[in-house]
Each structure stands twice: as C-alpha cells, then as structure tokens.
Design an enzyme around this catalytic site. Sequence first.
Site, PDB file in Angstrom:
ATOM      1  N   GLY A  43       1.882  25.091 -23.068  1.00  0.00           N
ATOM      2  CA  GLY A  43       2.876  24.066 -22.783  1.00  0.00           C
ATOM      3  C   GLY A  43       2.280  22.694 -22.948  1.00  0.00           C
ATOM      4  O   GLY A  43       1.144  22.542 -23.422  1.00  0.00           O
ATOM      5  N   GLY A  80       0.792  18.895 -22.065  1.00  0.00           N
ATOM      6  CA  GLY A  80      -0.151  18.341 -21.101  1.00  0.00           C
ATOM      7  C   GLY A  80       0.555  17.684 -19.930  1.00  0.00           C
ATOM      8  O   GLY A  80       0.142  17.822 -18.774  1.00  0.00           O
ATOM      9  N   VAL A 100       2.343  21.133 -17.955  1.00  0.00           N
ATOM     10  CA  VAL A 100       1.419  22.210 -17.543  1.00  0.00           C
ATOM     11  C   VAL A 100       0.066  21.625 -17.108  1.00  0.00           C
ATOM     12  O   VAL A 100      -0.489  22.015 -16.077  1.00  0.00           O
ATOM     13  CB  VAL A 100       1.256  23.244 -18.692  1.00  0.00           C
ATOM     14  CG1 VAL A 100       0.200  24.276 -18.348  1.00  0.00           C
ATOM     15  CG2 VAL A 100       2.591  23.924 -18.968  1.00  0.00           C
ATOM     16  N   GLY A 101      -0.442  20.672 -17.905  1.00  0.00           N
ATOM     17  CA  GLY A 101      -1.739  20.066 -17.552  1.00  0.00           C
ATOM     18  C   GLY A 101      -1.675  19.366 -16.197  1.00  0.00           C
ATOM     19  O   GLY A 101      -2.555  19.526 -15.346  1.00  0.00           O
ATOM     20  N   GLU A 145     -15.342  16.421 -20.315  1.00  0.00           N
ATOM     21  CA  GLU A 145     -16.016  16.260 -21.616  1.00  0.00           C
ATOM     22  C   GLU A 145     -15.125  15.344 -22.434  1.00  0.00           C
ATOM     23  O   GLU A 145     -14.064  15.757 -22.887  1.00  0.00           O
ATOM     24  CB  GLU A 145     -16.150  17.627 -22.320  1.00  0.00           C
ATOM     25  CG  GLU A 145     -17.042  18.619 -21.613  1.00  0.00           C
ATOM     26  CD  GLU A 145     -18.502  18.210 -21.654  1.00  0.00           C
ATOM     27  OE1 GLU A 145     -18.902  17.439 -22.541  1.00  0.00           O
ATOM     28  OE2 GLU A 145     -19.250  18.651 -20.770  1.00  0.00           O
ATOM     29  N   LYS A 198      -5.017  26.047 -20.072  1.00  0.00           N
ATOM     30  CA  LYS A 198      -3.969  25.432 -20.890  1.00  0.00           C
ATOM     31  C   LYS A 198      -4.612  24.853 -22.151  1.00  0.00           C
ATOM     32  O   LYS A 198      -5.301  23.844 -22.122  1.00  0.00           O
ATOM     33  CB  LYS A 198      -3.267  24.284 -20.144  1.00  0.00           C
ATOM     34  CG  LYS A 198      -2.030  23.834 -20.921  1.00  0.00           C
ATOM     35  CD  LYS A 198      -1.731  22.364 -20.838  1.00  0.00           C
ATOM     36  CE  LYS A 198      -2.226  21.529 -21.960  1.00  0.00           C
ATOM     37  NZ  LYS A 198      -1.668  21.732 -23.297  1.00  0.00           N
ATOM     38  N   GLU A 241     -13.186   5.037 -30.315  1.00  0.00           N
ATOM     39  CA  GLU A 241     -13.249   6.329 -30.997  1.00  0.00           C
ATOM     40  C   GLU A 241     -12.048   6.450 -31.923  1.00  0.00           C
ATOM     41  O   GLU A 241     -10.903   6.309 -31.489  1.00  0.00           O
ATOM     42  CB  GLU A 241     -13.211   7.447 -29.956  1.00  0.00           C
ATOM     43  CG  GLU A 241     -13.374   8.808 -30.567  1.00  0.00           C
ATOM     44  CD  GLU A 241     -13.291   9.912 -29.524  1.00  0.00           C
ATOM     45  OE1 GLU A 241     -12.328   9.928 -28.756  1.00  0.00           O
ATOM     46  OE2 GLU A 241     -14.205  10.748 -29.502  1.00  0.00           O
ATOM     47  N   CYS A 270     -16.042  15.037 -31.284  1.00  0.00           N
ATOM     48  CA  CYS A 270     -16.348  14.079 -30.221  1.00  0.00           C
ATOM     49  C   CYS A 270     -17.768  13.522 -30.345  1.00  0.00           C
ATOM     50  O   CYS A 270     -18.014  12.376 -30.010  1.00  0.00           O
ATOM     51  CB  CYS A 270     -16.174  14.739 -28.865  1.00  0.00           C
ATOM     52  SG  CYS A 270     -17.074  16.288 -28.739  1.00  0.00           S
TER      53      CYS A 270
END
Length: 475
Positions: A201, A203, A206-207, A245, A170, A379, A279
């Site tokens: 799709g 998150g 679908v996630g 990650e 995904k 961040e 990142c």
Amino acid sequence: MLNHTKQYINGEWVDSTGSETIEVVNPATEKVIGKISSGTKDDVDRAVEAAKDAFPTFSKTSVDDRIKLLEDIANEYENRKDDLIKIITEELGAPITKSEKIHYQMGLQHFRQAAEELKTFEFIEERENSYIQKEAIGVAGLITPWNFPTNQISTKLASALAAGSTLVVKPASKTPFASIILAEIFDKVGVPKGVFNLVNGSGSIVGEAISSHPDVDLVSFTGSGEVGSSLMKNAADGIKNVSLELGGKSPLVILKDADVKEAAKTALTQIATNTGQVCSAATRVIVHDEMHDDFIKAMKELVTEFPVGDPQEESTFMGPQVSKEQWETVQSYIQKGKEEGATIAIGGPGKPDGMERGFFSKITVFTNVQNDMTIAQEEIFGPVMSVITYKNIDEAIKIANDTVYGLAGYVFGNDKEELKKVALNIRAGQIRINNSKSDISAPFGGFKQSGIGREWGDYGIEEFLEPKAIMGMPS
Ligand code: NAP
C-alpha cells in the site's frame, strides 16, 4: 498482468479490508504491468496483531532453528532466481545483467550472511557482576524504498529473523512484486505463522500506520530524509526505536597520482549504476585541478562504454529512472545546475536520442561546480555528476565533508599515505579505497543526515536486539 491484491498476514494470503488498488508501471515501456492492494490501517492492525502473537514463541526459538530457517530461505530464494531477476527488470527497469549480478545476488547474500553470523554471534555475555542477555526487540515495522527491491528488504528481514523478532513489512509501492516473491518464499519454507507479514500500500496510509502503531517496537526505515524525519516524529509518541537508512551525496576523491582513465571509469560507473538511484553513489567527484581537463576528456571518451537502453538487452548498462516523477526530478536538477552556472561537459537535459518511450535520462557530467551549488549539495538520485577541483589534499577532505550527508566516501589513487588520510578523515559510514570489493559482513549506514543505525552482518542483527543486564544471576 500481475494482479496481487492480497496481503500476507498470519501465514495466509488474505483480502485487504479496502478495495483500492495501486498500478505498477514498467519504467522502460511506460506500460502498467500489474496492480497491488492499496492497504489500509486495518490491514496493518491485523498484521501487527499477528506479529505480536507470534513473538513470544519465535523469540525463544533456538539459534540453530533460526540458522536453519535462514538457510532454507536462501535455498528457496535460489530456486526463484529467474522469477526475481525478471520482475526486478520489469518493475525497476534494471538492466537484466544487473538484476542478476547486483540485485538478485545482494538479496541472497544477506540471508546467507545472517545465517553465518548466527554461528558465532554472542547473545549472552557474562561479566564479573552481571549477566547480559541480548533479546529480540519485539515487533519490527520495516519500510523500504524502490531502488533495490530485494537488497533493501532482505537485509532487514534477514537481520530481524536472525535476532528472533517478528515483523510487518511495507515495500515501496513502485516496486512491490519482488517482495511478493519473497513472501511466497517465506510461505514455502514454513516461516511460522505471524512471524512475517506483508502489507502492500501507500506510504501515507500503510507506512504511517506502521510507524505510529503502539505495538510496533522498532521502525526500520530506508528511504528519503524527508519521510525519515516525519516517521521519527510519529515514532516519538510511542518512544519507539527507530533505525534510518537515508540519502547521501557521497564524495569520490581522486588523487593527483591516479591513473586518469581508471579514475574516469570509476566515476562513470558510480553515477550510471542503477541509473544513479543508489543512496551511496559518488555523485561529487573531487579531482586535482591539474588533472581536471584530462579527467573530463577521458570520461568523454569512455561514456560510450555505458550504453543506455532497453533493460532486457544484455548489452545495456543503464536503464530508465524508476518513474516519470523521478525522471522529472532529475531533469529539474540538470536545469538548476545550468542556472547556477555549472557547465555541462557530458549529457544534459532530455532523453537520449531516439528514446522517446520510457523514463530514460542521459549520463550527465557538470564541471565548474562549486560545492555550495544545489547540484553539489542535494541528492539527485539520477546519473548526474558534479566535478569539483581541489589544490591540496586537506582542501579535498574539507570539500568531501562539506555536506549534510555522511553515507559513503571513495578515494582513488596510489599514494598510500594520502589514500589512508582521505579514508580516515571522511566522515561517513562506509569508505572504499580504489574500487575495493563490497563486504556484506561490514556495517552499512550513515553519519549525519544519512541516518541512524547500521545494517548488514552482525551490526544489522544488533539493531533488532535489546540488551538486558541481570545482576545476581545464580550460577
Ligand atoms: P521515500 O519516498 O522516502 O519512500 C521510502 C518508503 O517509505 C516507501 O515504502 C514509501 O512508500 C514509504 N513512505 C512514504 N511516505 C511515508 C510516510 N509518510 N510514512 C511512512 N512511510 C512512508 O524514498 P524512495 O523515493 O522510495 O527512495 C529513495 C530514497 O531512499 C533516497 O533518498 C535514497 O537515498 C534513500 N535510500 C537510502 C538507502 C540507505 O541505505 N541509506 C538505500 C536506498 C535508498 P511508497 O512507496 O508508497 O511511497
């Protein structure tokens, strides 16, 4: 207009079981460039079932077959070079030259590197009393972010295929089209049915369905810590393997003997590349207090060498943020920095002059930053630098490590002992000394809240394997 509302399941483009769609916006023009399916839990179920059915055969393919498959993918990826570069520029807003030199190239290198790794990778280890076989982990669910549409997905796909795992992917819904081209590449080279499945799709639907599916054996996720943490909780019920990650707030330590101009250029490159949406970017620059004023002066002189503008122009160094939402996040951090008492030395709030359309930010440098300020701890994922001073090298290392993150670290200067000391003492997964080149065969991943596990090269393949120890194996 790109209308890709089908899912790639079991070797075919099929209709989603839902009818909802998600619009994709070009962040430089703010125009809708296409739409994708807003996939459903049923789509995920079908994709996982296909991956599960394909696993027994694919996991037993020979290493030579998988090397050939990865090489075929890399060759076809090269054939789609122009399409990939074009779409990355349109969906992410990456400047066209960077879409080629960074995004396109990194995606390609992961497939080539995985094929190379397989040529020497030891799947079997014989010890005195045991025979250890590394076996593909099973069905892998891959969930990726928008900031590197080809790199993030290719490193996972290449490692999973090298290991013999089957998968359901995904991609981020803001940048889905590069992944659709990858699916076309896989289809063209004849990746066996069910080995690779793509479900587009959101998150949250679908996630979530992938991370909680009972037949998914590993969830390999790249993205924010917040989602990573919720996904781990989901995966806990099924005792799934999870590799994460996540984010970073990486330090760049500039030694007292560094060339000030080169140091300034290095620091600006770190925050302007990919509009700060990296990142592993060095967003905390830790500079000796005697060098501070010259360093800021050098950055003020050099910042014009990093033009912000139309991603289609070859002269552009920095494009827009990926979305309005991301632009607003960056703006809110710039405001927060001001409120907490840091000083804006370069850039600041708002859009660059004359750039009303598009989600463009200014390259922004804060001085008078204390490491406990929000802008030095959280961040931002935008082109915002916090400059912090130190008096001796131990203090620099202490500041560098005073963060919940540990993805990357950088050190710049000449004194070999100090370079080594900083590199060996920063607690992070990847350290670069003096702008040394990236190494796609070396492990990439984070200490502390920057993640769990490693990607790239042989370490990346290991993530998709389980070791089995057999005692008493007849010879
Ligand atoms: P994100 O919001 O965490 O999203 C990442 C992916 O997870 C997207 O595909 C997203 O789908 C999906 N997702 C969202 N909610 C989910 C849920 N509840 N369950 C399962 N999946 C879900 O991150 P992002 O904004 O795309 O990316 C920026 C973040 O990624 C930054 O924190 C950055 O540091 C991190 N990152 C880390 C690395 C690394 O290698 N360490 C590399 C790149 C980026 P939608 O697209 O539909 O929201």
